[in-house]
Enzyme design. Structure first.
Site, PDB file in Angstrom:
ATOM      1  N   HIS A 175       1.894   0.141 -13.165  1.00 16.90           N
ATOM      2  CA  HIS A 175       2.424  -1.251 -13.200  1.00 16.90           C
ATOM      3  C   HIS A 175       4.087  -0.750 -13.560  1.00 16.90           C
ATOM      4  O   HIS A 175       4.345   0.112 -13.971  1.00 16.90           O
ATOM      5  CB  HIS A 175       2.187  -1.615 -14.801  1.00 16.90           C
ATOM      6  CG  HIS A 175       2.792  -3.075 -15.034  1.00 16.90           C
ATOM      7  ND1 HIS A 175       2.157  -4.215 -14.439  1.00 16.90           N
ATOM      8  CD2 HIS A 175       3.630  -3.452 -15.845  1.00 16.90           C
ATOM      9  CE1 HIS A 175       3.210  -4.993 -15.104  1.00 16.90           C
ATOM     10  NE2 HIS A 175       3.966  -4.710 -15.827  1.00 16.90           N
ATOM     11  N   MET A 234      -3.694  -7.179  -7.222  1.00 22.32           N
ATOM     12  CA  MET A 234      -3.347  -8.309  -7.942  1.00 22.32           C
ATOM     13  C   MET A 234      -4.401  -9.139  -8.728  1.00 22.32           C
ATOM     14  O   MET A 234      -4.387 -10.439  -8.449  1.00 22.32           O
ATOM     15  CB  MET A 234      -2.332  -8.926  -7.169  1.00 22.32           C
ATOM     16  CG  MET A 234      -1.170  -8.410  -6.958  1.00 22.32           C
ATOM     17  SD  MET A 234      -0.366  -7.403  -8.064  1.00 22.32           S
ATOM     18  CE  MET A 234       1.239  -6.786  -7.699  1.00 22.32           C
ATOM     19  N   ARG A 235      -5.520  -8.532  -9.217  1.00 23.80           N
ATOM     20  CA  ARG A 235      -6.474  -9.342  -9.685  1.00 23.80           C
ATOM     21  C   ARG A 235      -6.888  -8.573 -11.138  1.00 23.80           C
ATOM     22  O   ARG A 235      -6.621  -7.396 -11.313  1.00 23.80           O
ATOM     23  CB  ARG A 235      -7.988  -9.031  -8.769  1.00 23.80           C
ATOM     24  CG  ARG A 235      -7.550 -10.087  -7.829  1.00 23.80           C
ATOM     25  CD  ARG A 235      -9.089 -10.165  -6.947  1.00 23.80           C
ATOM     26  NE  ARG A 235      -8.592 -11.093  -5.895  1.00 23.80           N
ATOM     27  CZ  ARG A 235      -8.797 -12.361  -6.086  1.00 23.80           C
ATOM     28  NH1 ARG A 235      -8.996 -13.168  -7.070  1.00 23.80           N
ATOM     29  NH2 ARG A 235      -8.152 -13.237  -5.178  1.00 23.80           N
ATOM     30  N   GLY A 257       0.644  -1.277  -0.139  1.00 25.76           N
ATOM     31  CA  GLY A 257       0.042   0.127  -0.072  1.00 25.76           C
ATOM     32  C   GLY A 257       0.786   1.269   0.046  1.00 25.76           C
ATOM     33  O   GLY A 257       0.311   2.476   0.435  1.00 25.76           O
ATOM     34  N   SER A 258       2.294   1.165  -0.538  1.00 24.12           N
ATOM     35  CA  SER A 258       2.815   2.517  -0.350  1.00 24.12           C
ATOM     36  C   SER A 258       2.156   3.567  -1.383  1.00 24.12           C
ATOM     37  O   SER A 258       2.096   4.878  -1.114  1.00 24.12           O
ATOM     38  CB  SER A 258       4.410   2.060  -0.654  1.00 24.12           C
ATOM     39  OG  SER A 258       4.486   1.751  -1.973  1.00 24.12           O
ATOM     40  N   ASN A 259       1.731   3.013  -2.559  1.00 27.04           N
ATOM     41  CA  ASN A 259       1.076   3.947  -3.475  1.00 27.04           C
ATOM     42  C   ASN A 259      -0.305   4.341  -2.854  1.00 27.04           C
ATOM     43  O   ASN A 259      -0.656   5.680  -3.251  1.00 27.04           O
ATOM     44  CB  ASN A 259       0.868   3.103  -4.911  1.00 27.04           C
ATOM     45  CG  ASN A 259       1.912   2.943  -5.677  1.00 27.04           C
ATOM     46  OD1 ASN A 259       2.359   4.365  -6.390  1.00 27.04           O
ATOM     47  ND2 ASN A 259       2.786   2.009  -5.770  1.00 27.04           N
ATOM     48  N   ASN A 288      -4.609   1.937 -13.717  1.00 28.79           N
ATOM     49  CA  ASN A 288      -3.685   1.062 -12.975  1.00 28.79           C
ATOM     50  C   ASN A 288      -2.247   1.676 -13.080  1.00 28.79           C
ATOM     51  O   ASN A 288      -1.978   2.313 -14.064  1.00 28.79           O
ATOM     52  CB  ASN A 288      -3.715  -0.328 -13.704  1.00 28.79           C
ATOM     53  CG  ASN A 288      -2.832  -1.379 -13.098  1.00 28.79           C
ATOM     54  OD1 ASN A 288      -2.764  -1.425 -11.721  1.00 28.79           O
ATOM     55  ND2 ASN A 288      -2.297  -2.251 -13.885  1.00 28.79           N
TER      56      ASN A 288
HETATM   57  C1  GAR Z   1       3.863  -1.239  -7.198  1.00 31.35           C
HETATM   58  O1  GAR Z   1       5.045  -1.262  -7.539  1.00 31.35           O
HETATM   59  C2  GAR Z   1       2.821  -1.575  -8.689  1.00 31.35           C
HETATM   60  O2  GAR Z   1       3.276  -0.778  -9.757  1.00 31.35           O
HETATM   61  C3  GAR Z   1       2.737  -2.920  -8.651  1.00 31.35           C
HETATM   62  O3  GAR Z   1       2.603  -3.551  -7.277  1.00 31.35           O
HETATM   63  C4  GAR Z   1       3.374  -2.660  -6.602  1.00 31.35           C
HETATM   64  C5  GAR Z   1       2.553  -2.080  -5.347  1.00 31.35           C
HETATM   65  O4  GAR Z   1       3.178  -1.637  -4.302  1.00 31.35           O
HETATM   66  N1  GAR Z   1       1.584  -3.332  -9.347  1.00 31.35           N
HETATM   67  C6  GAR Z   1       1.678  -4.444 -10.114  1.00 31.35           C
HETATM   68  O5  GAR Z   1       2.823  -5.214 -10.327  1.00 31.35           O
HETATM   69  C7  GAR Z   1       0.510  -4.718 -11.136  1.00 31.35           C
HETATM   70  N2  GAR Z   1       0.524  -5.656 -12.151  1.00 31.35           N
HETATM   71  P1  GAR Z   1       2.380  -0.971  -3.063  1.00 31.35           P
HETATM   72  O6  GAR Z   1       1.520  -2.126  -2.529  1.00 31.35           O
HETATM   73  O7  GAR Z   1       3.556  -0.435  -2.062  1.00 31.35           O
HETATM   74  O8  GAR Z   1       1.849   0.186  -3.433  1.00 31.35           O
END
Ligand code: GAR
Length: 192
Positions: A105, A86-87, A12-14, A103
């Site tokens: 990525h 992740m779905r 969840g850092s984003n 999204n």
């Molecule tokens: C992020 O780096 C995002 O780009 C990636 O998961 C991470 C989640 O980090 N997403 C994918 O790989 C989607 N295919 P977070 O939970 O710290 O935000």
């Protein structure tokens, strides 16, 4: 105020960056599909309502997404931002939010789609990779690209080091792009 729902499955850092850097929007609700995800603690800290909706509790993806949609309607959500969710998003949500599901990525799509994009880049001996923000469609990481930022992979960087640089970039780019899309929409409507 424009209302955003963030969907996340893990750290969840984003989510936190989107909440902290909010401009022209508010994060109204967090939807999480994993009951032990760290993002739930972050939501609590920011006093943002969070809902754990586990896929296994429903007979089909349709029922699962209908349960999510009910919550999104209660919070009158305008946009969905997937942030480490992740779905694959199914037709119920895609039809309810056409061109309004974003999204992030960790690669320069169309390179390295799907899981472990950073690992794929390293295995490919890539000198650069990056971050993509795109609309969600019914494919895997195939929706229209909105913004990208490139990141260098320096010699000797391991996966953790590359992830750190990518995430730093994500935390700046994602809130910026959300704000920009909302501003563009406001300008079109003349409601600035
Ligand atoms: C992020 O780096 C995002 O780009 C990636 O998961 C991470 C989640 O980090 N997403 C994918 O790989 C989607 N295919 P977070 O939970 O710290 O935000």
């Amino acid at each position: 105020m424009v209302k955003i729902a963030v969907f996340a499955s893990g750290n969840g850092s984003n989510f936190e960056a989107i909440v902290e850097k909010k401009q022209r929007y508010e994060v109204s609700v967090l939807i999480c599909d994993q009951k032990n995800a760290f993002v739930l603690y972050r939501a609590k800290r920011f006093l943002i309502p969070s809902y754990v909706i586990e896929r296994t509790a429903y007979r089909s993806i349709v029922e699962y997404e209908e349960a999510i949609l009910k919550i999104l309607k209660i919070y009158q959500v305008d946009w969905i931002a997937l942030a480490g969710y992740m779905r694959i998003v199914g037709s119920i949500l895609l039809n309810a939010f056409p061109q309004r599901i974003l999204n992030i990525h960790p690669s320069l799509l169309p390179l390295y789609p799907g899981k472990d994009a950073i690992g794929q880049a390293i295995a490919n001996n890539a000198k650069t990779t990056g971050v993509t923000i795109h609309y969600i469609d019914s494919g895997i990481d195939t929706g229209k690209i909105i913004a990208q930022a490139e990141v260098n992979i320096e010699p000797g960087m391991d996966e953790e080091a590359v992830r750190a640089v990518i995430q730093k970039c994500e935390h700046i780019l994602y809130p910026q792009v959300i704000t920009k899309l909302i501003e563009e929409e406001n300008n079109e409507k003349g409601t600035n």
